[in-house]
Write a protein that holds these residues in place. Sequence first.
Motif, PDB file in Angstrom:
ATOM      1  N   HIS A   5       0.851  -1.188   0.000  1.00  0.00           N
ATOM      2  CA  HIS A   5       0.000   0.000   0.000  1.00  0.00           C
ATOM      3  C   HIS A   5       0.891   1.243   0.000  1.00  0.00           C
ATOM      4  N   VAL A   6       0.501   2.255  -0.754  1.00  0.00           N
ATOM      5  CA  VAL A   6       1.227   3.518  -0.778  1.00  0.00           C
ATOM      6  C   VAL A   6       0.260   4.617  -0.338  1.00  0.00           C
ATOM      7  N   VAL A   7       0.611   5.291   0.765  1.00  0.00           N
ATOM      8  CA  VAL A   7      -0.237   6.318   1.359  1.00  0.00           C
ATOM      9  C   VAL A   7       0.627   7.512   1.754  1.00  0.00           C
ATOM     10  N   ASN A   8      -0.011   8.629   2.043  1.00  0.00           N
ATOM     11  CA  ASN A   8       0.744   9.762   2.594  1.00  0.00           C
ATOM     12  C   ASN A   8       1.228   9.430   4.007  1.00  0.00           C
ATOM     13  N   SER A   9       0.313   8.892   4.819  1.00  0.00           N
ATOM     14  CA  SER A   9       0.654   8.495   6.181  1.00  0.00           C
ATOM     15  C   SER A   9      -0.442   7.589   6.703  1.00  0.00           C
ATOM     16  N   LEU A  10      -0.243   7.078   7.892  1.00  0.00           N
ATOM     17  CA  LEU A  10      -1.281   6.321   8.580  1.00  0.00           C
ATOM     18  C   LEU A  10      -1.790   7.114   9.785  1.00  0.00           C
ATOM     19  N   ASP A  11      -1.862   8.435   9.624  1.00  0.00           N
ATOM     20  CA  ASP A  11      -2.541   9.254  10.621  1.00  0.00           C
ATOM     21  C   ASP A  11      -4.005   8.822  10.703  1.00  0.00           C
ATOM     22  N   PRO A  12      -4.648   8.979  11.867  1.00  0.00           N
ATOM     23  CA  PRO A  12      -6.043   8.564  11.993  1.00  0.00           C
ATOM     24  C   PRO A  12      -6.943   9.231  10.967  1.00  0.00           C
ATOM     25  N   GLY A  13      -7.726   8.427  10.272  1.00  0.00           N
ATOM     26  CA  GLY A  13      -8.657   8.907   9.260  1.00  0.00           C
ATOM     27  C   GLY A  13      -9.398   7.728   8.667  1.00  0.00           C
ATOM     28  N   GLY A  14     -10.435   8.026   7.894  1.00  0.00           N
ATOM     29  CA  GLY A  14     -11.268   6.969   7.337  1.00  0.00           C
ATOM     30  C   GLY A  14     -10.529   6.058   6.376  1.00  0.00           C
ATOM     31  N   MET A  15      -9.796   6.641   5.416  1.00  0.00           N
ATOM     32  CA  MET A  15      -9.049   5.827   4.465  1.00  0.00           C
ATOM     33  C   MET A  15      -8.003   4.988   5.172  1.00  0.00           C
ATOM     34  N   GLU A  16      -7.274   5.613   6.088  1.00  0.00           N
ATOM     35  CA  GLU A  16      -6.226   4.920   6.817  1.00  0.00           C
ATOM     36  C   GLU A  16      -6.786   3.767   7.650  1.00  0.00           C
ATOM     37  N   ASN A  17      -7.953   3.995   8.245  1.00  0.00           N
ATOM     38  CA  ASN A  17      -8.619   2.938   9.003  1.00  0.00           C
ATOM     39  C   ASN A  17      -8.961   1.771   8.095  1.00  0.00           C
ATOM     40  N   GLY A  18      -9.409   2.089   6.876  1.00  0.00           N
ATOM     41  CA  GLY A  18      -9.739   1.042   5.924  1.00  0.00           C
ATOM     42  C   GLY A  18      -8.523   0.224   5.528  1.00  0.00           C
ATOM     43  N   VAL A  19      -7.381   0.888   5.330  1.00  0.00           N
ATOM     44  CA  VAL A  19      -6.153   0.171   4.979  1.00  0.00           C
ATOM     45  C   VAL A  19      -5.761  -0.791   6.098  1.00  0.00           C
ATOM     46  N   VAL A  20      -5.833  -0.324   7.338  1.00  0.00           N
ATOM     47  CA  VAL A  20      -5.482  -1.190   8.475  1.00  0.00           C
ATOM     48  C   VAL A  20      -6.436  -2.377   8.570  1.00  0.00           C
ATOM     49  N   ASN A  21      -7.733  -2.123   8.468  1.00  0.00           N
ATOM     50  CA  ASN A  21      -8.703  -3.218   8.544  1.00  0.00           C
ATOM     51  C   ASN A  21      -8.485  -4.233   7.427  1.00  0.00           C
ATOM     52  N   LEU A  22      -8.148  -3.730   6.242  1.00  0.00           N
ATOM     53  CA  LEU A  22      -7.922  -4.617   5.105  1.00  0.00           C
ATOM     54  C   LEU A  22      -6.687  -5.489   5.314  1.00  0.00           C
ATOM     55  N   THR A  23      -5.596  -4.889   5.768  1.00  0.00           N
ATOM     56  CA  THR A  23      -4.376  -5.678   5.981  1.00  0.00           C
ATOM     57  C   THR A  23      -4.582  -6.742   7.062  1.00  0.00           C
ATOM     58  N   ARG A  24      -5.310  -6.387   8.103  1.00  0.00           N
ATOM     59  CA  ARG A  24      -5.570  -7.353   9.176  1.00  0.00           C
ATOM     60  C   ARG A  24      -6.461  -8.493   8.679  1.00  0.00           C
ATOM     61  N   GLY A  25      -7.478  -8.135   7.912  1.00  0.00           N
ATOM     62  CA  GLY A  25      -8.388  -9.160   7.409  1.00  0.00           C
ATOM     63  C   GLY A  25      -7.743 -10.084   6.398  1.00  0.00           C
ATOM     64  N   LEU A  26      -6.881  -9.545   5.544  1.00  0.00           N
ATOM     65  CA  LEU A  26      -6.242 -10.366   4.518  1.00  0.00           C
ATOM     66  C   LEU A  26      -5.128 -11.251   5.081  1.00  0.00           C
ATOM     67  N   GLU A  27      -4.551 -10.868   6.214  1.00  0.00           N
ATOM     68  CA  GLU A  27      -3.515 -11.704   6.813  1.00  0.00           C
ATOM     69  C   GLU A  27      -4.045 -13.103   7.101  1.00  0.00           C
TER      70      GLU A  27
END
Length: 367
Positions: A5-27
């Motif tokens: 994943h390429v993002v500006n940062s993982l500061d708290p936000g909706g998109m960032e939350n989605g990236v984290v949830n996706l990585t956890r679910g796909l693991e």
Amino acid sequence: MKILHVVNSLDPGGMENGVVNLTRGLEARGFISHVACLERRGAFSARLPASSQVFLLGKSGGFSPRAAWRLARLISRIKPDVIHSHNLGPLIYSGLATLGGRRCPLVQGEHSQLTKEEFLPRRLRQRRWLYRGCHTIHTVSTAMREELIQCGFPAQKIVAIANGVDTTRFTPSDRLAARQSFSVPADSLCIGIVGRFGPFKQHIQLIDAFEQIVPNFPHARLLIAGGGGSQEAAVTERVRQSTFRPLIHLLGYQSDPVACYQALDLLAIPSINEGLSNAALEAMACGVPALARSGCGHEQIITHGEDGWIAPLETTDDLARELTEILSEPVRLVDFGRNARKKVTSKFSLESMITAYEHLYRAAALR
């Protein structure tokens, strides 16, 4: 399969939350997901699964050729099967680092509606050029997909994958206990807003509207949860100056916002730019209905007059009028909240979102 994943940062936000949830679910499905942050790590990096790594690319200020070079080197080193860039800035760097998607399949995620500036011909030409190198462009709502198609972008490349919510984590609970944890009176009528203090979120408009309705609803309280963003100082100062300061609760950033939603009667979303509101989905999963501005993907998740309210909240008066009408019949808040929970459980589960991305990644890797 390995995803970068390429993002500006993982500061708290909706998109960032989605990236984290996706990585956890796909693991759990055998995927390894890493994240390349252009600017900084961000607090949500701590929520990534143990198999994930975060790589800092050192971008600061304007365009950084060095960051693009570092991303290219990173791709050569870790050899991802698919690169998933999120929003325009990361796509620029991902497009350069992959030579327009030739070095590695590129999936682009669009997480909010285009702004006025992004409709300028020069910006549309830039996006059109970058999209040529993408295997797929995904949006988080059907309305966003239609917007991109109307701009002339290729419909066959654009898919909509709705955000999902973990309905086992975000659940209805003891409202009184949740309020007690934030020192909010048990008999309050609680309106809330949850999210980063971005320029499009309209926190100050909500505070202005709240001040208009308080004389008619003396038990009303406004709960503001979130941290970060360019407007945080301005919103904090506006609350400090409010005549009704004791009725406004600044809760700060909540690493686990479940109790924030559980304390509410109504979530307000006056934002003028969203993709598909994660806050709306999380509140609805907790049995809390939402009042949202027309557009911004809200029609996909809220059925007006059944599990929430959608209105053209163009002015403070519009917002105050809608709040007054809703709070005048508090029994509807309970009924609509129950319907909202049923809606997200059946149509916006986190598992269905993860499955959709799994299929997207596998298709991209087979290009």
